[in-house]
Design an enzyme around this catalytic site. Structure first.
Site, PDB file in Angstrom:
ATOM      1  N   ARG A   1     -25.405  -8.238  24.900  1.00  0.00           N
ATOM      2  CA  ARG A   1     -25.279  -6.892  25.492  1.00  0.00           C
ATOM      3  C   ARG A   1     -26.634  -6.457  26.055  1.00  0.00           C
ATOM      4  O   ARG A   1     -26.697  -5.868  27.138  1.00  0.00           O
ATOM      5  CB  ARG A   1     -24.795  -5.899  24.433  1.00  0.00           C
ATOM      6  CG  ARG A   1     -24.759  -4.469  24.935  1.00  0.00           C
ATOM      7  CD  ARG A   1     -24.151  -3.549  23.903  1.00  0.00           C
ATOM      8  NE  ARG A   1     -24.139  -2.166  24.351  1.00  0.00           N
ATOM      9  CZ  ARG A   1     -23.596  -1.175  23.651  1.00  0.00           C
ATOM     10  NH1 ARG A   1     -23.025  -1.408  22.495  1.00  0.00           N
ATOM     11  NH2 ARG A   1     -23.614   0.062  24.113  1.00  0.00           N
TER      12      ARG A   1
ATOM     13  N   ASN B   1     -14.236  -4.932  24.685  1.00  0.00           N
ATOM     14  CA  ASN B   1     -14.592  -4.456  26.018  1.00  0.00           C
ATOM     15  C   ASN B   1     -14.931  -5.606  26.946  1.00  0.00           C
ATOM     16  O   ASN B   1     -15.294  -6.675  26.488  1.00  0.00           O
ATOM     17  CB  ASN B   1     -15.815  -3.533  25.902  1.00  0.00           C
ATOM     18  CG  ASN B   1     -15.385  -2.090  25.803  1.00  0.00           C
ATOM     19  OD1 ASN B   1     -14.409  -1.683  26.408  1.00  0.00           O
ATOM     20  ND2 ASN B   1     -16.131  -1.299  25.034  1.00  0.00           N
TER      21      ASN B   1
ATOM     22  N   HIS C   1     -12.060   3.284  31.323  1.00  0.00           N
ATOM     23  CA  HIS C   1     -13.387   3.789  31.706  1.00  0.00           C
ATOM     24  C   HIS C   1     -13.414   4.263  33.158  1.00  0.00           C
ATOM     25  O   HIS C   1     -14.477   4.386  33.770  1.00  0.00           O
ATOM     26  CB  HIS C   1     -14.487   2.740  31.424  1.00  0.00           C
ATOM     27  CG  HIS C   1     -14.728   2.542  29.947  1.00  0.00           C
ATOM     28  ND1 HIS C   1     -15.703   1.728  29.449  1.00  0.00           N
ATOM     29  CD2 HIS C   1     -14.104   3.081  28.869  1.00  0.00           C
ATOM     30  CE1 HIS C   1     -15.675   1.774  28.114  1.00  0.00           C
ATOM     31  NE2 HIS C   1     -14.707   2.581  27.747  1.00  0.00           N
TER      32      HIS C   1
ATOM     33  N   TYR D   1     -17.561   8.043  31.901  1.00  0.00           N
ATOM     34  CA  TYR D   1     -18.079   6.890  32.667  1.00  0.00           C
ATOM     35  C   TYR D   1     -18.135   7.159  34.169  1.00  0.00           C
ATOM     36  O   TYR D   1     -18.809   6.437  34.902  1.00  0.00           O
ATOM     37  CB  TYR D   1     -17.228   5.637  32.389  1.00  0.00           C
ATOM     38  CG  TYR D   1     -17.528   5.057  31.025  1.00  0.00           C
ATOM     39  CD1 TYR D   1     -18.454   4.039  30.860  1.00  0.00           C
ATOM     40  CD2 TYR D   1     -16.900   5.541  29.887  1.00  0.00           C
ATOM     41  CE1 TYR D   1     -18.744   3.512  29.612  1.00  0.00           C
ATOM     42  CE2 TYR D   1     -17.180   5.036  28.630  1.00  0.00           C
ATOM     43  CZ  TYR D   1     -18.108   4.018  28.500  1.00  0.00           C
ATOM     44  OH  TYR D   1     -18.401   3.510  27.253  1.00  0.00           O
TER      45      TYR D   1
HETATM   46  C1  G6P Z   1     -17.338   4.421  24.255  1.00  0.00           C
HETATM   47  C2  G6P Z   1     -16.278   3.551  24.821  1.00  0.00           C
HETATM   48  C3  G6P Z   1     -16.080   2.296  24.062  1.00  0.00           C
HETATM   49  C4  G6P Z   1     -17.393   1.628  23.786  1.00  0.00           C
HETATM   50  C5  G6P Z   1     -18.357   2.550  23.122  1.00  0.00           C
HETATM   51  C6  G6P Z   1     -19.749   1.945  23.016  1.00  0.00           C
HETATM   52  O1  G6P Z   1     -16.857   5.280  23.364  1.00  0.00           O
HETATM   53  O2  G6P Z   1     -15.077   4.205  25.011  1.00  0.00           O
HETATM   54  O3  G6P Z   1     -15.275   1.446  24.808  1.00  0.00           O
HETATM   55  O4  G6P Z   1     -17.187   0.531  22.947  1.00  0.00           O
HETATM   56  O5  G6P Z   1     -18.469   3.738  23.766  1.00  0.00           O
HETATM   57  O6  G6P Z   1     -20.426   2.568  21.989  1.00  0.00           O
HETATM   58  P1  G6P Z   1     -21.808   2.031  21.418  1.00  0.00           P
HETATM   59  O7  G6P Z   1     -22.103   2.866  20.236  1.00  0.00           O
HETATM   60  O8  G6P Z   1     -21.603   0.577  21.095  1.00  0.00           O
HETATM   61  O9  G6P Z   1     -22.805   2.193  22.525  1.00  0.00           O
END
Ligand code: G6P
Length: 443
Positions: free
Chosen positions: A95, A149, A201, A255
């Protein structure tokens, strides 16, 4: 009675206690007898920590739910009723690359949007399709519920390239948006209904209702005047331009800031990038803290710190969906399914995120016809990107991947697309077996 068997792939995730909490809460209507948490050997330590916490939670709640832990996916899948997938291929290190490399080129670095989203899909789709093949053999009647995702793109690939028909993609965002609207109106979320339609998103709230009465303009006015934050933990809460949000006339998702506030979002990311931090590193730290808590043998509930993650409350989405399929509830939930004409202008066989009636035979999308003209183009453009990206993930075709990258609206030029593609293919090569041996056209 047999009792339900659920298999969660990626069970060592820090989000798992959410799921366990959700299942415990619903035990009376959703009697889960076996919950199998599956992970890969590299994730075994986390699996054991999360698994032990899950067992303590179940024991505290006094529900007879067996928690099984295994790294043998096929052993777990046998005769499952529901399979949930919450995997992160390459872990948070991958990531970080998805977020960092685009920023070097002055492009948004995000795990589900732009080049980062493309590469997360390229890494994840082949693994999910493998899981689908196992499901077909070992539990052909099971429902696959995917949270991995980019959830919309993964659903797109599953619907078009796997034999599985009982597949649904899920995201916490529609629930989060509903909770935000409720906060704005200072009412309980169960009094709010939103007609959601779009893509994951990339979803819009077309109409908003409070106790059945339309309040869309009132909510948009509140957002325009900056009354309260309307975003999730992983996305900066920039104020929308007042006149824009009113002119738009529908509720954007958090998003959408990447598309309608691109420069501001990029500048913000670059600030962090210069300090050597991306969201991946923030999450790495959060995960460390969470796992410290999870290790505590006295902890037997989901700790509130989990709410700092962007995906907080995803279990509400997951458990409600499973509950409604199992009990044929016919309630309305927002999920990712085959469009089947529900949104005109999007191919029938493509995935959309839309309100559905949830029945024992799965979600039935509620048709909305055409999306408003001002957003139609962006949604269709993202769908073209998703279809091309899914094809590239399945075939390992370099040119398809280049096309996907270049047509993404966050990518400024064909040349930048190619440079980023080449650098990211190299950076992620350990997780992209389908591209093995392939070189760029100029190499
Ligand atoms: C949002 C999205 C999710 C994603 C998450 C990431 O809520 O809807 O799809 O996984 O954020 O969160 P993070 O804490 O991993 O940055």
């Amino acid at each position: 009675m047999k009792g339900i068997k659920i298999v969660t792939i990626g069970g060592g995730s820090s989000y798992t206690p959410e799921l366990v909490e959700g299942l415990i809460k619903r035990y009376e209507t959703l009697p889960v007898r076996e919950l199998w948490l599956v992970d890969i050997p590299k994730g075994k330590e986390k699996l054991e920590i999360v698994g032990a916490l899950a067992r303590r939670m179940v024991e505290k709640a006094g529900v007879p739910m067996e928690i099984h832990l295994t790294c043998d996916r096929r052993e777990a899948l046998k005769d499952a009723d529901f399979v949930t997938t919450q995997i992160r291929v390459g872990f948070l290190a991958a990531r970080a690359k998805d977020e960092r490399i685009p920023l070097k080129y002055g492009v948004i670095g995000q795990e589900t949007n732009g080049p980062g989203g493309l590469f997360k899909a390229l890494r994840t789709i082949p693994v999910i399709l493998d899981i689908c093949r196992d499901i077909e053999q070992l539990c052909p009647n099971a429902w696959l519920i995917n949270f991995s995702n980019p959830a919309g793109l993964i659903t797109e690939a599953v619907l078009r390239y796997s034999p599985i028909r009982k597949a649904v993609g899920l995201c916490n965002l529609p629930i989060g948006m509903r909770m935000n609207v409720a906060r704005l109106l200072e009412v309980n979320a169960d009094r709010i209904h939103i007609d959601f339609a779009g893509l994951n998103h990339m979803v819009f709230g077309l109409n908003i209702y409070l106790d059945g009465k339309e309040v869309t303009d009132r909510v948009l006015d509140l957002i325009a005047s900056g009354e309260a934050g309307d975003t999730v933990k992983n996305i900066p809460d920039f104020q929308w331009e007042q006149d824009f949000i009113k002119a738009l006339g529908i509720l954007p998702c958090p998003y959408h800031r990447y598309y309608y506030q691109t420069k501001q979002m990029l500048d913000e990311q670059l600030k962090d990038y210069k300090r050597n931090v991306t969201r991946a590193e923030v999450v790495q730290q959060l995960e460390k803290e969470l796992f410290e808590l999870y290790r505590d043998p006295h902890l037997n509930i989901k700790p509130p710190q989990l709410e700092k993650r962007g995906g907080a409350y995803y279990s509400d989405a997951a458990c409600s969906l499973i509950d409604s399929i199992y009990n044929d509830k016919k309630d309305i939930q927002t999920v990712n399914v085959r469009n089947n004409g529900a949104i005109s202008g999007i191919p029938a066989d493509s995935a959309v995120e839309i309100n559905c009636v949830i029945t024992k035979d799965g979600p039935r999308p509620i048709s909305v016809g055409e999306l408003p003209v001002p957003v139609q183009g962006l949604v269709q453009q993202i769908k073209s990107f998703e279809r091309t990206a899914a094809e590239a993930a399945v075939t390992g075709d370099y040119h398809k991947a280049l096309l996907a990258m270049a047509i993404n609206p966050l990518v400024p030029s064909d040349a930048a697309a190619k440079q980023m593609l080449d650098e990211m293919l190299e950076a992620h090569k350990g997780y992209l077996p389908q591209f093995k041996g392939l070189q760029s056209a100029n190499a």
